[in-house]
Design an enzyme around this catalytic site. Structure first.
Site, short mmCIF file in Angstrom:
data_model
loop_
_atom_site.label_atom_id
_atom_site.label_comp_id
_atom_site.label_asym_id
_atom_site.label_seq_id
_atom_site.Cartn_x
_atom_site.Cartn_y
_atom_site.Cartn_z
CD1 TRP A 53 2.70 -2.06 -0.48
CD2 TRP A 53 3.69 -2.91 1.33
NE1 TRP A 53 2.13 -3.27 -0.22
CE2 TRP A 53 2.72 -3.83 0.89
CE3 TRP A 53 4.44 -3.24 2.47
CZ2 TRP A 53 2.47 -5.05 1.54
CZ3 TRP A 53 4.19 -4.45 3.10
CH2 TRP A 53 3.22 -5.33 2.63
NE ARG A 104 -0.86 -2.66 -6.52
CZ ARG A 104 -0.36 -3.36 -5.49
NH1 ARG A 104 -0.17 -4.66 -5.61
NH2 ARG A 104 -0.10 -2.79 -4.34
CG HIS A 145 -1.05 -16.11 -2.43
ND1 HIS A 145 -1.72 -16.62 -1.35
CD2 HIS A 145 -0.75 -14.84 -2.08
CE1 HIS A 145 -1.81 -15.71 -0.41
NE2 HIS A 145 -1.24 -14.62 -0.84
CG HIS A 146 1.68 -12.02 -2.38
ND1 HIS A 146 0.79 -11.01 -2.19
CD2 HIS A 146 1.61 -12.80 -1.27
CE1 HIS A 146 0.22 -11.14 -1.00
NE2 HIS A 146 0.69 -12.22 -0.43
CB SER A 165 9.39 -0.68 17.49
OG SER A 165 8.09 -0.54 17.99
CB SER A 166 7.38 -5.15 15.44
OG SER A 166 6.71 -4.15 14.77
CB SER A 174 -14.16 -12.47 18.68
OG SER A 174 -13.82 -12.88 17.39
CE LYS A 187 -11.61 -15.40 13.83
NZ LYS A 187 -11.34 -16.20 15.02
CD GLU A 194 3.25 -6.72 8.64
OE1 GLU A 194 3.97 -7.37 9.40
OE2 GLU A 194 2.73 -5.63 8.94
CG ASP A 227 2.01 -1.76 33.69
OD1 ASP A 227 2.19 -2.00 32.47
OD2 ASP A 227 2.05 -0.61 34.16
CG HIS A 263 0.30 -14.15 2.81
ND1 HIS A 263 -0.43 -13.40 1.92
CD2 HIS A 263 -0.58 -14.82 3.56
CE1 HIS A 263 -1.70 -13.65 2.11
NE2 HIS A 263 -1.83 -14.51 3.09
CB THR A 321 -11.19 -17.02 6.56
OG1 THR A 321 -9.78 -17.22 6.50
CG2 THR A 321 -11.49 -15.54 6.67
CG HIS A 357 -1.32 5.27 0.94
ND1 HIS A 357 -2.21 5.83 1.83
CD2 HIS A 357 -1.95 4.17 0.44
CE1 HIS A 357 -3.31 5.09 1.88
NE2 HIS A 357 -3.18 4.08 1.04
CE1 TYR A 364 -4.95 -14.39 6.83
CE2 TYR A 364 -2.86 -14.59 5.70
CZ TYR A 364 -4.23 -14.73 5.71
OH TYR A 364 -4.87 -15.17 4.60
#
Lengths: 195, 389, 533
Positions: free
Chosen positions: C149, C458, C310-311, C177-178, C276, C339, C263, C113, C261, C336, C84, C265
């Site tokens: 994950w 979790r 921080h993780h 791909s990315s 926006s 924004k 990622e 294009d 991290h 943040t 998931h 963002y």
């Protein structure tokens, strides 16, 4: 004609940019791997993670023994993943003065019916103390091999740097035994070994 | 269906009755150590700061949503930048953050206190149980989930402490600094007891410490907090905080028990005694993987029913395997986890339950004889190769 | 202007091809190099994967409806949570934003294009293979990946099932791909802007994607490196993450979160861009503080590289590191906040209407801010010791990713779909979809805050009795959420088949180059570069 030139120019610009961007990707891929040595260096330099900075020589003439302080050093032994060995420190705890050279030993016995090779991984808590615990000799510097039912006392020779911060009075030195009999690839980076 | 109705009912209550909410656990426990209380206070301060900021921002927004609608004839204003406003709303949050960071830093420094402790307990995470060693007292034991499998599989009514109960709780004295040395023997686990304000990852090969000074006697429950494999959800922690005297009595009792277990291994037991005890030991230690009915979870966890180990010969192979585990598989070595008596009982049970009617009894003496010798059936690789027993 | 056209001659070729029959249809999509076709393919893939990963989430929620083990064995449960997460991140949110980039960037900067059309085709067609491989692990001997994950070592290395190697391969493919996609996007933005479109005149969505693309370029190779190290640890006897050979399991977490991290963002910066665009349109007022919006995105992107630990606050990193990462993480709240304040100021004194895209955008601002607050709470290290690895974290990142990333995607689809197909969606149905989604989303994830605070870890398939009520509520919410998404699909299909014709302008308050094109836009968006005043 002019259009053609412009087209060429644009194509060139595109190609140059793409090459640069690919280079970024390649460099970052390399950087991913570079994080490994960077991490190890950082750990040693900043004493992160209780990693021990390696064997040091003991120069008795330069070491002043600080008789005013007494530090408790605890020894802890753990077997990783069902390792069929008996493994424990001969003494759980000692009290020593900073600067004093001390020898202690861990008992190890192979209970398996075949020759086994193990690697002891050291770890220290509080992590801040790692820098001040200096080992001259340690069974964790090399892999240890025991025949079936063979046993031995594995020594550590160490002292505590008198510069140990005043807030630390107890240091715990932990060893975890990992089975490396099957590790074909010889480990290159053993913590505690000078590279 | 009944459950769904109940849920709908709860939902309705959820919206209409703050009284019901008050009875549910909504917030972090205050806990029973100075650190856990500091954490709680910190949590509440940040929470209210966030609420205040939220109320401010959202009320401006809601005001615009209500009064600056086209349907109410609102005409768009022309402004679209304001330098000093931008700087202002960067600086003010920054100042608030600094205000938050100061108490947070203080609590954090307190947590790293390295003063001497009265009791030091080494905690080793295993898949899927905790091992506790009292370094100075010489007490050592394993702590397994004790919730019966019938409850987990919804066959009987669940206990109030469902999934949060263990066979051997860890006992600590109150009002004394207790130091926990946390490590792991296999994967990363995390030892978490909310009321003690401690969550410390157990990492194989590395040791980390945490400490607590429990202020109130009681039973405090926690769980493993880092995904550690199949039974991650089934390795709870129970801490009993008791007075100094009770603690010393407990230590003495533990020592005595260890001695008795050693004596017990000398005298033979009857089939009934072995089977009754064996069932209990099996359910606490083996059923997580091999299942209550001995069916296992192939291919990783082989079945016990009719397995070549459980009904085959020699019996010493069976005993040896349980004692020393199978290297590089999920099968652990139980030599240090269970006494000779318990091992004899569980092996007898395995050889006679679920139609494994070998009729053979294993006595504590048989186990004791095999303790020292370990036959290695070395597999070349990981658990994937050990799917068949 | 033949020069510009020339670059996309390949796509012209296929466009002109009128092969009939099913084969023609297949080759048209298989070999397309047109940015709109590829954008559509990305969006379809993402929608399909949304339902796949969503079904997994519903299985998880069904199991957690009440205590005890009901439907899923714990090992299947772990595989569900793992896939998931992986699919939602790599298969839903990322491809959807790339799809939007493909459709919108050329139209928004006045280009015909993408800069590299053939590469574009390649970077899309890698993905279906990657996700087929990833999903097939579920049917392999020993089951699929079951370690979350985040695939922490040694659970994923020494103790991982054999299918882990296939997961690693799938991640490599997604990474390639990315990276290709990002290179294409950067090249398009830097080289194909219409004359006169200066950097600081670009639509904010384009800006957000430019920065995101650089982020991707920096982190996807690191992830590739991490999984390569896993692969060699598992199969070739190295010991990067195994303490026995001198490695360190904590190193895995450091390297993973160095990718992980930023990622996060990658998943939210394009969402900022979308919001926006939408808020000014329906406020009929220019975006407030454009410059600062751009700086804020850049600021967040840079800060995201120095907050990763921080993780890992509970892993026993030293005090100094804990303080450093706490301060840097808190600092992210500043840009943040800027924004959010700017969005609110854009709405302030505007002339607001509430079409479906705007409704989603408003919900985004509200709910993303709540996710931001819980993020700020998580940054406070001592408190994090209680929050870490509980449902509080689950609530936090679902507020950021569902009501953040996913809501922005839905807003974007409702906003631009009329432009893409020239037909208007059903507003009534859109509003139904919105209200059902927003209510059920809160019903699902808000109680998780309480669960986490009350002590529910979790990634557990069964829980203690005191967590029953909130879990039941969350499950009901999740199923309503899941079913509501069928309305979304129905509305999209209905629009494409039977929608009412719409104008080029579509929205009264919309500004930007894409609205100067017809609806649907011509095959090559801008064959003549537009003039920008």
């Amino acid at each position: 004609m002019q259009n053609g030139n412009q087209n060429n120019l644009k194509q060139k610009k595109n190609v140059r940019l793409i090459i640069k961007l690919f280079l970024i990707a390649v460099v970052m891929f390399g950087f991913g791997f570079a994080l490994v040595p960077i991490y190890n260096v950082m750990c040693k330099a900043l004493n992160i993670n209780g990693k021990i900075s390696g064997a040091t020589s003991y120069d008795a003439s330069h070491q002043s023994i600080d008789k005013t302080r007494e530090i408790t050093v605890e020894f802890v032994a753990t077997n990783n993943a069902n390792l069929p060995w008996t493994f424990h420190p001969l003494k759980n705890k000692i009290h020593i003065h900073p600067g004093e050279m001390t020898r202690v030993a861990f008992y190890a016995k192979n209970n398996a019916d075949q020759v086994m090779k193990v690697q002891a991984i050291p770890s220290i808590t509080p992590g801040l103390a790692a820098k001040y615990l200096k080992k001259t000799e340690c069974f964790c510097f090399t892999q240890q091999t025991l025949k079936p039912n063979e046993s031995m006392d594995m020594p550590i020779l160490f002292h505590i740097d008198p510069d140990l911060p005043k807030s630390i009075n107890t240091i715990t030195l932990s060893y975890t035994l990992f089975d490396v009999s099957n590790l074909h690839h010889l480990p290159e980076r053993i913590p505690g070994k000078i590279q | 269906m009944h459950k769904i109705l109940k849920t709908l009912f709860t939902l309705i209550l959820f919206f209409f009755s703050p009284l019901v909410l008050a009875e549910m656990a909504l917030n972090m426990p205050r806990g029973v150590t100075p650190i856990s209380k500091d954490i709680y206070d910190l949590h509440m301060v940040i929470f209210w700061i966030c609420v205040a900021i939220g109320v401010g921002v959202f009320s401006v927004m809601i005001y615009s949503l209500m009064y600056h609608r086209k349907s109410k004839g609102a005409v768009p204003a022309a402004f679209h930048e304001h330098m000093s406003l931008e700087i202002l709303w960067a600086v003010i949050p920054f100042v608030i953050l600094v205000v938050m960071a100061i108490p947070a830093t203080k609590v954090l420094i307190d947590m790293h206190d390295t003063d001497d402790a009265a009791v030091t307990i080494k905690i080793v995470g295993h898949q899927w149980k905790w091992e506790y060693q009292y370094l100075d007292q010489g007490v050592q034991f394993y702590s397994n989930l004790s919730t019966p499998f019938d409850q987990i599989h919804n066959n009987v009514k669940k206990d109030p402490h469902y999934l949060l109960q263990v066979d051997n709780p860890v006992v600590v004295p109150v009002h004394k600094k207790v130091r926990f040395l946390v490590t792991s023997a296999d994967v990363v686990h995390s030892w978490w007891v909310p009321e003690l304000g401690i969550k410390r990852d157990a990492i194989p090969g590395f040791i980390h410490e945490a400490w607590a000074r429990v202020q109130k006697p009681g039973t405090y429950r926690g769980q493993c907090a880092e995904l550690c494999g199949v039974n991650h959800g089934f390795m709870p922690i129970v801490v009993q905080a008791v007075s100094d005297d009770e603690f010393n009595q407990w230590v003495a009792a533990q020592m005595k028990q260890a001695k008795q277990a050693a004596e017990a291994s000398q005298k033979p037991l009857t089939r009934e005694e072995l089977m009754t005890m064996g069932k209990k030991v099996y359910e606490n230690n083996c059923a997580a993987c091999h299942k209550v009915d001995g069916q296992g979870m192939p291919p990783v966890f082989p079945p016990m029913r009719g397995s070549s180990v459980a009904v085959g010969h020699p019996v010493s192979r069976h005993i040896s395997l349980v004692l020393h585990g199978v290297p590089n598989t999920a099968m652990q070595a139980f030599a240090s986890q269970l006494s000779d008596l318990e091992l004899a009982a569980v092996i007898t049970y395995e050889r006679n339950a679920w139609g494994n009617n070998t009729g053979e009894l294993v006595q504590p003496k048989d186990v004791q004889d095999l303790r020292a010798v370990k036959k290695l059936t070395r597999k070349t690789n990981e658990r994937r190769n050990s799917s068949n027993s | 202007m033949s020069d510009v056209i020339h670059q996309t001659a390949d796509s012209e070729h296929h466009h002109g091809d009128h092969k009939k029959g099913i084969l023609g249809w297949i080759t048209r999509w298989l070999f397309t190099t047109n940015h709109k076709d590829i954008g559509t393919l990305y969006l379809i893939l993402s929608l399909v994967m949304f339902f796949v990963a969503g079904a997994m989430a519903l299985l998880i929620r069904a199991e957690l409806f009440e205590p005890g083990l009901q439907f899923l064995k714990p090992n299947i449960f772990n595989q569900m949570t793992t896939l998931h997460g992986l699919i939602m991140v790599f298969g839903v949110v990322m491809p959807a934003f790339v799809g939007l980039a493909n459709w919108q960037i050329p139209m928004m900067i006045g280009a015909p294009d993408m800069a590299l059309p053939r590469l574009n085709n390649l970077s899309f067609w890698i993905l279906p293979f990657a996700f087929t491989i990833l999903s097939s692990t579920l049917f392999m001997d020993g089951g699929g990946p079951d370690f979350g994950w985040t695939f922490y070592a040694p659970l994923s290395t020494k103790y991982g099932p054999p299918s882990t190697d296939y997961m690693i391969f799938a991640i490599h493919l997604m990474g390639i791909s990315s990276i290709l996609g990002s290179i294409n996007i950067i090249a398009t933005i830097l080289n194909l802007r219409a004359p006169g479109m200066k950097m600081m005149k670009m639509p904010i969505f384009v800006w957000s994607w430019l920065i995101t693309a650089f982020l991707l370029l920096a982190i996807m190779p690191v992830l590739a490196g991490t999984v390569t190290m896993m692969l060699t640890d598992r199969n070739f006897g190295t010991s990067f993450f195994d303490a026995a050979g001198g490695g360190d399991p904590l190193l895995f977490q450091h390297v993973f979160w160095f990718f992980g991290h930023p990622e996060v963002y990658v998943l939210i910066l394009p969402a900022f861009g979308v919001i926006s665009e939408i808020i000014p349109t329906f406020s009929r007022k220019k975006l407030f503080g454009y410059d600062f919006m751009v700086y804020a995105i850049a600021c967040i992107a840079i800060l995201s590289f120095i907050v990763w630990a921080h993780h890992m606050f509970t892993t026993g990193i030293p005090l100094g590191a804990e303080l450093f990462f706490m301060y840097t993480t808190m600092l992210i709240a500043v840009p943040t906040g800027v924004k959010v304040f700017n969005w609110v100021s854009t709405m302030f004194k505007g002339s607001l209407t509430f079409e479906t895209p705007m409704l989603f955008a408003i919900a985004f601002v509200f709910l993303f801010t709540i996710g931001g607050f819980s993020g700020l709470m998580l940054a406070i290290v001592p408190a994090d010791f209680q929050y870490q690895d509980t449902y509080f974290v689950v609530a936090h990142f679902h507020y950021v990713l569902v009501s953040g990333a996913i809501f922005s995607l839905m807003a974007a689809v409702y906003y631009w779909l009329p432009k893409w197909c020239g037909k208007m969606y059903n507003e009534r149905l859109g509003k139904w979809h919105f209200w059902l989604t927003v209510i059920s989303m809160n019903l699902t994830f808000f109680p998780m805050h309480f669960l986490g605070l009350a002590g529910m870890p979790r990634r557990i398939p069964d829980y203690a009795l005191q967590f029953t009520d909130f879990n039941a509520i969350a499950t009901v919410g999740a199923f309503i959420f899941g079913v509501s998404q069928l309305l979304f699909v129905y509305n999209i299909i209905h629009t494409i088949w039977k929608g009412k014709q719409t104008t080029a302008q579509v929205w009264e308050g919309a500004h930007g180059l894409e609205w100067t094109l017809s609806s649907p836009p011509p095959h090559h968006s801008f064959t003549t570069p537009p003039v920008i005043e």
